[in-house]
Design an enzyme around this catalytic site. Sequence first.
Site, short mmCIF file in Angstrom:
data_model
loop_
_atom_site.label_atom_id
_atom_site.label_comp_id
_atom_site.label_asym_id
_atom_site.label_seq_id
_atom_site.Cartn_x
_atom_site.Cartn_y
_atom_site.Cartn_z
N CYS A 164 0.86 -1.19 0.00
CA CYS A 164 0.00 0.00 0.00
C CYS A 164 0.90 1.24 0.00
O CYS A 164 1.78 1.40 0.86
CB CYS A 164 -0.89 -0.02 1.24
SG CYS A 164 -1.73 1.54 1.50
N CYS A 393 -12.42 16.20 12.00
CA CYS A 393 -12.08 15.30 10.89
C CYS A 393 -13.33 14.96 10.09
O CYS A 393 -13.28 14.09 9.23
CB CYS A 393 -11.39 14.05 11.42
SG CYS A 393 -12.32 13.21 12.69
#
Length: 443
Positions: A164, A393
Amino acid sequence: MYYDSNISKQDGMKMDQIRLTAENETIQGDGVCRLDGKVTFVWGLLSGETGLCVLEKQDKKMNHARLIELEKASNHRILPVCPYHDVCGGCALGHMTRERELAIKEQRVMECLGRLGNSPKGSYHLEPITGGEREAYRGKVEVIYRNGFGYVGRNGKFCLVKNCLLMKPETRRLLDAIEKMNPQGLRGAVIRTNYRGESMLVLSHDGKLGKVKGEALAEYGVTSLWALKQKPRMTHALDGEITHLWGATTIEEEICGLTFKLSPKSFFQINRDIAAKLYTKAVSLAGLKSRETAIDAYCGVGTIGMLAAGAAGQVFGVELIPDAVEDAKLAAKKHGIENIDFVAGRCEVILPKDEALKKASVIFLDPPRKGCGRELLDAIAKVGIPRVVYVSCDPATLARDVAIMKEWGYTLTNVAPYDMFPQTGHVETVVLLSREKVDDCNR
Ligand code: SAH
C-alpha cells in the site's frame, strides 16, 4: 474499469447499460449523475465525464451505478499509481489530479458549513487548503490478515493489498517480513512507524497467536511488540485484550519539537507533517495571552495543549483514554511544562461541572468523527468562553456543531482545511468561533 461480456448488445450499447454524465463529484469519488431526474452515483466518474454504466442499487431517493466503460475523460483524470485502486476502496480519489482532489476537499468543507452550519461562503475567512505528500504519509496503519495483509475492499470483502503506497517504506518492509513468518492465528496488525523509522507492532489474533520472536522483527525496525486478543464483535482495530510481548512498552513520536512516548491505545495524528501545520494554526487562531486559561478538550497525549502552554497562563486537558493521559503527563514533565494539568474522562461529563470551564478564555475541541454534540457545546456557551478553536475530521459534524454555536451567538470567523489523508475521502478542518459578549448567554 472492466468490460462485462455477459451483457448482450442493444442499440450500440450492451443491454442494461446506461450512458451517464457526471455533473459533479463527491469527496468519496462518486460522480453525481442524473437518471430520469434521480440522483445516480457512479464511483470513479469525474465531473464532466461520460461513461457506460450498469445500475447496481436503486432506492426511492437515489441510484448507484457501476462504470463499465469511460467514453469521455476529464482533464483531471490520471492513471492511479496503485494497482489495487479499483478494488481496495481506501483511496477514493486516486484517479484524479492532486489539484482536483484539493479543490473537492475545500468545496466539501464550504458546502457543509453552508448547508448544515448556517455559514454561507464569504461569511468567514477561508484559508486555502494545506496539502502535503500524496504517498507514504501514514504513521499508523491497521491491516487485516488472511494469508496476506489487506483491507476491507470496495465490495465489503477482504481485499489483499501488497505494498500500500500510503504506508511508509519501513512499514511495508515489516509487513512483508510478518507475511513470510505467517504466524498461526494471526488476524491483523496495527503498526505505528515513528519519525525515526522505528515501529510499534500489535499483532491481533482471535484465540492463540503462534510464536513470534521480537528479536527477529527488530531487524525490521520493531522496538515494541504486542499481541491483541480481538473481541468477538470488535468495533475498532485495537478492541480487545492487549499483552506486551517484547521490547519497549511505548514508542516515541515527535511533533513541533515535542516528543511523546505513546502507548498502543493512545491517539496520535497519522500524518505528522500536516498535523504539525494544523496544530500551529490552531494555537495561532486561539490568540492566547499569557494570563489566559485554555482547555484542551479531547486532548489525546496533550499535543495541542502543550503547544498552547507556551502562550497561556494555564492549560487543562481532558481525554477519555487513561493511558493517553498518563502519556501526556509524562511528556509535560519531560519537557518541564508546569502550567498544564490532565484528567481522564468524558469531556461532556467532566467539563460542564469543572471550574476551569468558567475561567477559560479559549477551548480547543478536537473530537472524534461524531463531533462534540449539544451537551458540551451548551456548557461552553453558557459560561461564555470567548474563543472556540474546533479541529474536526468530519465537515458534516463540524457544521452541525457550528450551527449550535451560532444559535448561541458565536461567529464563525476563520476556516482552514487540511489535507491530512491524501487520496482518501477525508478532510480535516480547523475553525475559530468567537463571541465577544457573555451577557446574552441565559437563553
Ligand atoms: N487532540 C489530540 C487527539 C484528537 S483525537 C491530538 O491531536 O492528538 C480525539 C481524542 O478524543 C482521542 O484521543 C479519543 O480517545 C478522545 N475521546 C473520544 N471521545 C471522548 C470523550 N467523549 N471525551 C474525551 N475524550 C474523548
